[in-house]
Design a protein around this motif. Structure first.
Motif: not given
Length: 443
Positions: A48-53, A102-105, A133-134, A209-215
């Motif tokens: 779901k566009c989630l990655v550890g970096l 849009s990719v959560v890093k 920048a995600g 909370p934030s939109m990115l963190r909720t996603r």
């Protein structure tokens, strides 16, 4: 001295899932690279566009020597991709992931040095607020929660995921022609556990909370239960016992060396030259155990060693590190610090040197930090500063001589002389010389 020198848990968690290596051999031909691209995109969609970096580079030894990123680690759930950017150009599909907001890093400690590395290595500019920048930084989440310690290892301990973070591997040559198995495992663990920690921290009530963190949290809830199946544990009790024995013998060797030289502290840079009771150099033993003999590592072993700002080390005594009594811990440090200090001093052994008292106070403050009694920890540290500023001890210097030098494990020399440990002049604040290693946050 009945004090554990390293983390007491014998079980260590590590990544044991799929490992994909993108290097000159695996991505050297167009068809291979195209196959890897399809597999990469499939992995990204499944998470779901989630990655550890995470990123690694050859340590920068001075400000003028800024090495480019040598390795990028990307954790897609239970699989970790390792991109050796020291061997190949950054693949366009990896570049797109890094630039796509849009990719959560999920990252750990994305400070200015990390952002500069991305800019200089790949021409990718990360804004001052990386979330634009995600990027979701677990160090920032931990600070919002008020946790003591925001690094990956400390946070893993908090959530019952003890991991091995070997400093010698951390500061190794990540641009080497061939990475060792220890390096590969370290790299996978960093990205994998950063991702797992992101899921845990995003569930904390104190996180803003934030939109990115909720996603990000929604994706973590779906992906991480399956990713956790790629974690394994191993029993490290034998190695821990070996390292503890080594550190205990080093503690005793430093005491003998200080007595032989007639000084209170010993240079960290010369620790490798000290010899144990059977004549083996501690530098050789440290190499076999993969234990770094640097000031940073010794600071972590605070129960056995003290470190000065001039990188000199001294061995803590048994009286200094003895277990704290309930009476010592229950004093009203926060509300009545001065009275507590006087009562505390009366509880200590009458012949304790001032350095021992200061060291014991410092360890007491650390003990309070461990249970998050920050007010007590702050009060104890303040009293330690005031005690340090009072009249200094002037003990008689220990006996000097060749017999003492031999007992300390020092090599005999024809022109041996006693060396005083004089502090170096403090560097001015305006001096721009710094050393940035692996993007470790300055704080």
């Amino acid at each position: 001295m009945d004090v554990p020198a390293v983390q007491p848990s014998s079980n260590v968690a590590f990544h044991k899932g799929e490992r994909v290596l993108l290097d000159r051999a695996s991505a050297g031909r167009p068809k291979q690279l195209e196959d890897l691209k399809r597999k990469f995109q499939s992995a990204l969609e499944s998470t779901k566009c989630l990655v550890g970096l995470d990123m690694e580079w050859k340590p920068d030894r001075c400000k003028e020597n800024s090495n480019h990123v040598a390795l990028i680690q990307l954790a897609f759930g239970g699989s970790v991709w390792l991109v050796r950017t020291c061997e190949i150009d950054l693949p366009h599909f990896v570049r797109q992931l890094l630039k796509d907001s849009s990719v959560v890093k999920v990252v750990a400690g994305l400070d200015s040095s990390d952002r500069n590395k991305m800019q200089s290595s790949f021409g990718i500019e990360v804004p001052k607020n990386p979330e634009e920048a995600g990027f979701v930084d677990i160090s920032l989440l931990a600070r919002e929660c008020g946790f003591v310690g925001s690094g990956v290892k400390k946070l893993c301990e908090r959530y019952g995921l003890p991991i091995e973070k070997n400093k010698k591997v951390s500061c190794s040559n990540w641009a080497a022609a061939r990475l060792t198995e220890d390096q590969l495992q370290y790299a996978c663990d960093d990205a994998f556990f950063t991702l797992l920690l992101g899921g845990r921290l995003l569930q904390e009530e104190k996180v803003s909370p934030s939109m990115l963190r909720t996603r990000a949290r929604a994706a973590c809830d779906l992906v991480l239960p399956v990713a956790g199946l790629s974690m394994r544990t191993k029993d490290m009790s034998e190695r821990r016992a070996e390292v503890n024995a080594f550190l205990q013998e080093l503690n005793e060797a430093i005491s003998r060396a200080c007595e032989a030289e007639g000084v209170a502290k010993f240079p960290v840079a010369k620790l490798g030259q000290l010899r144990d009771k059977i004549g083996v150099a501690f530098g050789d033993r440290a190499s076999l155990l993969l234990v770094p003999l640097g000031a940073r590592f010794l600071k972590e072993q605070c129960q056995l060693f003290g470190i000065s700002k001039q990188d000199h080390v001294w061995a803590r005594s048994a009286a200094e590190t003895a277990p704290f009594t309930d009476e010592e811990k229950s004093l009203e440090w926060a509300s009545a610090p001065e009275k507590s200090l006087q009562t505390w001093l009366s509880l200590q052994q009458p012949r304790m040197a001032k350095q021992e008292l200061l060291g014991r106070l410092g360890l007491l403050a650390r003990a309070f930090e461990g249970v998050e009694e920050s007010a007590k920890a702050f009060a104890v540290r303040k009293q330690a500063c005031e005690l340090s500023a009072s009249a200094t001890d002037s003990p008689d210097p220990p006996q000097r001589g060749q017999a003492a030098r031999s007992a300390a494990g020092l090599r005999p020399s024809g022109n041996t002389k006693i060396v005083e440990c004089r502090p170096r002049p403090l560097r001015k604040k305006s001096d721009p010389q710094t050393v940035v290693a692996r993007g470790i946050p300055k704080q």
